[in-house]
Design a protein around this motif. Structure first.
Motif, PDB file in Angstrom:
ATOM      1  N   PRO B 166      14.333  32.444  15.336  1.00 37.12           N
ATOM      2  CA  PRO B 166      14.657  31.092  15.815  1.00 37.12           C
ATOM      3  C   PRO B 166      16.091  30.941  16.299  1.00 37.12           C
ATOM      4  N   LEU B 167      16.809  32.051  16.466  1.00 36.12           N
ATOM      5  CA  LEU B 167      18.240  31.935  16.770  1.00 36.12           C
ATOM      6  C   LEU B 167      18.523  32.143  18.252  1.00 36.12           C
ATOM      7  N   THR B 168      19.524  31.393  18.753  1.00 27.54           N
ATOM      8  CA  THR B 168      19.990  31.593  20.122  1.00 27.54           C
ATOM      9  C   THR B 168      21.433  32.069  20.076  1.00 27.54           C
ATOM     10  N   PHE B 169      21.718  33.123  20.826  1.00 24.69           N
ATOM     11  CA  PHE B 169      23.062  33.698  20.854  1.00 24.69           C
ATOM     12  C   PHE B 169      23.715  33.370  22.191  1.00 24.69           C
ATOM     13  N   ARG B 170      24.854  32.706  22.150  1.00 25.84           N
ATOM     14  CA  ARG B 170      25.580  32.450  23.400  1.00 25.84           C
ATOM     15  C   ARG B 170      27.075  32.453  23.095  1.00 25.84           C
ATOM     16  N   HIS B 171      27.905  32.428  24.141  1.00 24.93           N
ATOM     17  CA  HIS B 171      29.349  32.552  23.906  1.00 24.93           C
ATOM     18  C   HIS B 171      29.949  31.257  23.382  1.00 24.93           C
ATOM     19  N   ILE B 172      29.678  30.152  24.085  1.00 20.55           N
ATOM     20  CA  ILE B 172      30.315  28.897  23.712  1.00 20.55           C
ATOM     21  C   ILE B 172      29.277  27.952  23.121  1.00 20.55           C
ATOM     22  N   ALA B 173      29.600  27.367  21.993  1.00 29.52           N
ATOM     23  CA  ALA B 173      28.678  26.466  21.316  1.00 29.52           C
ATOM     24  C   ALA B 173      28.361  25.269  22.196  1.00 29.52           C
ATOM     25  N   THR B 174      27.142  24.765  22.070  1.00 29.64           N
ATOM     26  CA  THR B 174      26.757  23.554  22.781  1.00 29.64           C
ATOM     27  C   THR B 174      26.536  22.450  21.760  1.00 29.64           C
ATOM     28  N   SER B 230      36.563  20.090  15.015  1.00 27.64           N
ATOM     29  CA  SER B 230      36.155  18.981  14.148  1.00 27.64           C
ATOM     30  C   SER B 230      35.089  18.132  14.817  1.00 27.64           C
ATOM     31  N   GLN B 231      35.202  17.980  16.140  1.00 24.60           N
ATOM     32  CA  GLN B 231      34.212  17.175  16.851  1.00 24.60           C
ATOM     33  C   GLN B 231      32.894  17.919  17.015  1.00 24.60           C
ATOM     34  N   LEU B 232      32.992  19.211  17.107  1.00 24.31           N
ATOM     35  CA  LEU B 232      31.798  20.021  17.345  1.00 24.31           C
ATOM     36  C   LEU B 232      30.943  20.145  16.085  1.00 24.31           C
ATOM     37  N   MET B 233      31.591  20.321  14.964  1.00 23.23           N
ATOM     38  CA  MET B 233      30.858  20.623  13.734  1.00 23.23           C
ATOM     39  C   MET B 233      30.486  19.334  13.009  1.00 23.23           C
ATOM     40  N   THR B 234      29.283  19.294  12.446  1.00 23.39           N
ATOM     41  CA  THR B 234      28.845  18.093  11.725  1.00 23.39           C
ATOM     42  C   THR B 234      29.579  17.994  10.388  1.00 23.39           C
ATOM     43  N   THR B 235      29.410  16.862   9.739  1.00 23.61           N
ATOM     44  CA  THR B 235      30.191  16.597   8.525  1.00 23.61           C
ATOM     45  C   THR B 235      29.846  17.554   7.378  1.00 23.61           C
ATOM     46  N   SER B 236      28.685  18.164   7.436  1.00 22.56           N
ATOM     47  CA  SER B 236      28.327  19.057   6.328  1.00 22.56           C
ATOM     48  C   SER B 236      28.810  20.484   6.567  1.00 22.56           C
ATOM     49  N   ALA B 237      29.623  20.681   7.597  1.00 24.03           N
ATOM     50  CA  ALA B 237      30.005  22.046   7.968  1.00 24.03           C
ATOM     51  C   ALA B 237      30.754  22.763   6.859  1.00 24.03           C
TER      52      ALA B 237
END
Lengths: 810, 253
Positions: B166-174, B230-237
């Motif tokens: 179920p994993l997707t590998f890419r360079h920059i997080a979306t 901080s904006q990219l990652m959710t609060t449970s990161a």
């Protein structure tokens, strides 16, 4: 006797002045290729330096640059320009005098290159930059004299080494150029003469009358100083009293942080609202200039300051110098005292204020040394090769050069006179190819050897980066501090300190308490905060180590039967130490071991100065860890190191065998933070990394990697690389100060007095209050991280997330 | 190219995940060992290795990001500075150690593998051979990054991104909710512990994504508390800090 032109003699007469003997001596020897004048502050030193220039320019027409004046401070150049203008105008000499520093405008600089003034006042960095231009031979054509002011200060630093290499360059361009050095009183004038003169030329030394002995005492206070700390808050009422009684008082501190704290506390008790200012290197320039102007105007009663006012600027009518904290070094004390009373042949007045109980002893020893005119200082050693690497690059900027000629030129600088050709070639190779053992930059090397044998830059555009990087002053990574919503910067703090701040924290800067609000575009935003007690700013400031000579005096004082010259409380303290333990002796090493606070404590009274005691702490704890004694940390002062751990030390002798210390040093050096810091400084100077690109961070993007990684990589793949050699050389004589440890080991010759006691001893007690405790690393970080991670996960209620989720196979 | 993606996909379908679980001794699972920290993500059991690599044991996939090979050469070319030219061999040596320890079937390099496309040509013969040796006998995927946005002259498959369910590998997080594995940001995190600031490279992980630390030797870092992360990652990161032992903490913001 050389006669002054009539116009100048008339001016002296008109003013009612007569020429000082040493000023006449300087005139008489105006043709000497090198001349060093040693004169106390206020001795008319600068005029003595310039009189021959004025005489020559007054007598003949001279086209272009005649005299180059170099001083360590930009402010000094501006100050001299002002002070020289008056006599020149009054005498009516047609002389153009200009200064050129980092603050000079681009237009002005361009004009100066096209049409140089008769007298150019500058700094070592600006001079190095001038020599990097292709038209340097034209700029300096006709140059007759170079005057190096405050040469005693320059000769102690890499700035001085860079300056003397630039002067060697000038000497090639202008073979007839004469060198003049102006120095404050120093312990070894001959060493400075060698530093100044073209090697192996001789250099005559002129000594001005040193003037009367200073009036110097310890400040008497109602309250006794505290056991530890450097604030001297207890002395504030007495200091205020002194300020009231004098015209202008300079209050010197050893560090910027102490100056800030003292200034803050001073104002809390300044009931009469005496006009008192603060001046140190971390303050914003505009703010410093305001204080300087106020001093010149005589509108300040006192200035709290640091080394930023050490050097010879003539700031108004200073008639008292107060030194807060032990002076650490007698020579510097004498120079600071000289700031009071800038009038020749009047005794300077100074007061010493010990900040704690031990410093009473140190101040007493320093007073005696001043009286005995027994100055201290350590020989500087050979010219550092990182500076040479930069010089080679600067030379390449000016145009193609011949390696043989450059080597000959470099070795005429005193500090580099014994540089071997192999050492020089290693530097040249480093500049050209990077000097790596395993792989070369064939395509991208910085310097190329042309068919005619001359060396030149591969890419002429590189000159820009090299010029931007000129200089040897070590920048710490600092951030500007601003009041939120207003553009006005207050000053700078270290990035490391800023990183420890969380919104709401308060700290002192420029004498104000401010509240940290946040970081915006690499600027620390703060608001004013009137009430809180501040968390103090840890400005780097230099932490001077007490000199060898002063430490020896203290040890000798300890051998007296009684101490009538010390205040009763201090004498009692020493007597009690003698009763329950021992006082340290000059030729033996005292070690005390006792339990305290549930830990085994060991105190080593090495009297080797702060840096060496710090190194000793690192070496000893490393050995103790190997011995399984589980040391947990240590703290060092100028005279002792306190180590605490789980198990007591039983046999210290093997720890102090000189071979063991050296072996430990070699092992420990490699991975050490001090080495990494030293590496960074040298790598910037030598041009391996750029000051102007490494430090620059762009928000939202990955920072450039740290120089630590380069150090680790070189250590692993190319440990004998030139930069690693330079780093070792620099670290040993700088922060690590291993020389002082070896000196100690040689002094004690294995004679160790190890006392086992049942409680804290009087002499060791202040160590427990000393800031700057160093936890022993190794596995400590991992353990701390693990504990903290567990705590955080617990708090966040995350403990269950990664617990095994058993999946039953059907 | 499509075949290789499909290959991974089919393995998931036809391989037996249960069997794998039975084979691994229970006591070794979900422990943070000296070499890494095991955690669950999108129903997969993954290990954040102390080296900065990500290990997907069930699929025998080793994933590394931001190798920045040839960086010193690019700096010499562009800025005229001649840094110690040893970072490529150092990076390869550390990658080799991971490959030797784990014997992956597939290695995924998550982009910025080369400091730029010209830097890829700067590798000397030894280094090129070394890389070829590492690639031998396994699948090797080069995901494109912003520094190396095109194919390079090395073996392996070049992809813009790769999905191995179920994993997707890419360079920059979306910002999407896919279970994605990315690099690019070079995350690092700082903790203030008893008056000491300790900064480490780290993995960042929340419900939707994992961001890998940079594996390359000459790579700096971006603080987890920076706006971008901080904006990219959710609060449970969470952050997995590299070190002798990988430490799991809530992501410092």
């Amino acid at each position: 006797m050389t006669k002054l032109p009539d116009s100048i003699t008339n001016w002296f007469t008109h003013r009612g002045w007569s020429i000082h003997p040493h000023q006449q001596d300087m005139l008489d020897r105006a043709n000497a290729p090198a001349l060093l004048l040693i004169a106390p502050t206020g001795g008319g030193k600068t005029l003595a330096g310039f009189l021959p220039t004025l005489a020559e320019l007054g007598a003949d027409d001279h086209a272009g640059l005649h005299t180059l004046y170099v001083s360590p401070l930009k402010a000094l150049a501006a100050d001299i320009k002002r002070n020289l203008r008056t006599p020149v105008d009054e005498i009516g000499l047609p002389i153009r005098i200009e200064d050129r520093t980092g603050d000079t405008s681009q237009t002005q600089k361009k004009r100066q290159r096209a049409d140089p003034p008769h007298i150019l006042l500058t700094t070592p960095e600006s001079l190095a930059l001038l020599t990097s231009y292709e038209d340097a031979p034209r700029i300096f054509r006709g140059l007759k004299r170079v005057i190096v002011d405050e040469i005693h200060a320059l000769s102690e630093s890499k700035r001085g080494d860079q300056l003397m290499l630039a002067i060697a360059r000038l000497q090639t361009l202008c073979p007839g150029m004469r060198r003049v050095g102006l120095s404050a009183t120093v312990e070894d004038p001959a060493a400075i003469a060698r530093f100044l003169a073209r090697h192996p030329d001789p250099c005559e030394i002129l000594n001005a009358d040193p003037g009367p002995d200073p009036d110097i005492r310890m400040l008497k206070t109602e309250e006794a100083p505290p056991w530890a700390g450097g604030g001297a808050k207890y002395a504030i009422p007495a200091v205020i009293e002194q300020v009231k009684q004098h015209n202008t008082t300079l209050i010197f501190h050893n560090t910027r942080a102490q100056a800030e704290l003292f200034f803050h506390n001073l104002w809390l008790q300044n009931e009469d609202d005496l006009p008192i200012g603060i001046h140190h290197g971390s303050l914003d320039r505009a703010q410093r200039e305001r204080v300087e102007q106020a001093m010149v105007d005589g509108s300040l009663k006192a200035v709290v300051c640091t080394g930023s006012l050490d050097l010879g600027i003539d700031w108004g009518d200073v008639d008292l110098v107060i030194q807060i904290g032990a002076p650490k070094n007698v020579k510097r004390l004498v120079q600071r005292i000289g700031r009071a009373n800038h009038r020749y042949n009047a005794p300077s007045k100074a007061l010493l204020v010990p900040a704690n109980r031990f410093e009473i002893v140190e101040c007493r020893a320093a007073l005696q040394a001043v009286k005995d005119r027994d100055l201290d200082g350590d020989p500087r050693g050979r010219g550092p090769r990182d500076v040479l690497c930069q010089h080679i690059l600067i030379t390449a900027c000016a145009g193609p050069f011949d390696a043989d000629a450059l080597y000959r030129e470099v070795t005429t600088a005193g500090a580099y006179h014994d540089l071997t050709r192999a050492e020089f070639d290693a530097c040249l190779d480093f500049c050209a190819t990077g000097g790596y053992a395993l792989r070369a930059y064939d395509r991208w090397q910085r310097l190329l050897r042309r068919a005619d044998g001359q060396w030149q830059l591969r890419d002429p555009r590189a000159t820009r980066a090299i010029r931007m990087n000129i200089g040897t002053i070590q920048d710490t990574d600092t951030l500007k501090v601003r009041i939120r919503g207003r553009g006005k910067p207050l000053g700078e703090i270290e990035e490391g300190f800023a990183a420890t701040l969380t919104p709401g924290d308060t700290f002192l800067i420029g004498g104000q308490i401010v509240r940290y609000e946040g970081l915006r575009e690499m600027t620390v935003e703060v608001t004013r905060q009137a009430t809180d007690k501040p968390k103090i700013a840890t400005f780097m400031g230099t932490k001077f180590a007490t000199s060898t000579q002063l430490s020896q005096r203290i040890l000798r004082m300890f051998q007296q039967d009684s101490w009538p010259e010390l205040p009763q409380h201090t004498a009692d303290w020493l007597a009690l130490q003698r009763k329950v333990s021992q006082l340290p002796k000059p030729d033996r090493l005292l070690i005390e071991s006792f339990p305290h606070d549930g830990k085994a404590q060991t105190v080593v009274y090495g009297f080797a100065g702060r840096n060496a005691q710090q190194t000793l702490g690192l070496l000893l704890t490393q050995r103790m860890e190997e011995m399984g004694l589980a040391p947990m940390g240590f703290v060092s002062t100028d005279y002792a190191t306190l180590i605490w751990g789980l198990d007591p030390l039983t046999d210290p002798a093997p720890l102090f065998a000189q071979d063991n210390l050296r072996e430990g040093l070699e092992k420990w050096l490699a991975g050490n933070a001090v080495m990494k810091r030293t590496f960074k400084a040298s790598a910037v100077i030598a041009g391996l990394i750029e000051r102007n690109t490494m430090g620059k961070r762009k928000s939202g993007r990955q920072a450039t990697f740290s120089s630590d990684i380069l150090y680790d990589t070189l250590l692993k793949y190319d440990p004998d690389h030139l930069m690693m050699q330079i780093t070792r050389e620099e670290a040993l004589r700088g922060l690590i100060d291993f020389g002082r440890i070896e000196e100690m080991a040689a002094r004690i010759q294995g004679r160790i007095d190890h006392l086992h006691l049942d409680r804290v001893t009087p002499l060791s007690a202040p160590l427990f209050l000393e800031p700057g405790r160093v936890p022993v690393k190794g596995l400590a970080n991992e353990r701390l991280l693990a504990e903290e991670a567990e705590r955080l996960i617990d708090t966040a209620g995350l403990t269950t997330i990664d617990k095994p989720k058993w999946r039953v196979p059907f | 190219m499509a075949g290789s993606v499909l290959g991974a996909y089919t393995r998931i379908l036809y391989g037996s995940p249960w069997k794998t679980h039975l084979e691994i001794p229970a006591c070794a699972r979900h422990e943070h060992t000296m070499n890494g920290y095991e955690f669950n993500f999108a129903e997969c059991s993954l290990t954040a290795r102390a080296s900065g690599a990500l290990w997907w044991a069930d699929q025998r996939v080793l994933c590394v990001s931001d190798l920045h090979l040839g960086k010193s050469d690019r700096i010499a070319r562009r800025a005229g500075l001649m840094l110690p030219p040893y970072e490529t061999r150092d990076t390869l040596a550390r990658l080799e150690a991971e490959i030797d320890a784990l014997l992956p079937d597939t290695v995924i390099c998550l982009g910025d593998s080369f400091d730029d496309l010209a830097a890829a040509d700067s590798l000397d013969e030894d280094e090129t051979l070394w890389l070829t040796r590492l690639q031998a006998g396994r699948r090797w995927i080069w995901i494109e990054g912003n520094h190396d946005p095109g194919p390079v002259d090395f073996g392996g498959t070049h992809l813009a991104e790769l999905t191995m369910y179920p994993l997707t590998f890419r360079h920059i997080a979306t910002k999407t909710n896919s279970a994605e594995i990315s690099g690019h940001y070079h995350p690092k995190a700082s903790l203030n512990v008893r008056g000491r600031t300790i900064t480490r490279k780290c993995f960042l992980q929340d419900e939707n994504r994992i961001i890998l630390p940079a594996f390359g030797t000459y790579t700096g870092g971006l603080h987890s508390h920076s706006a971008a992360l901080s904006q990219l990652m959710t609060t449970s990161a969470r952050a997995f800090l590299l070190g002798q032992k990988v430490q799991n903490i809530p992501m410092p913001r």
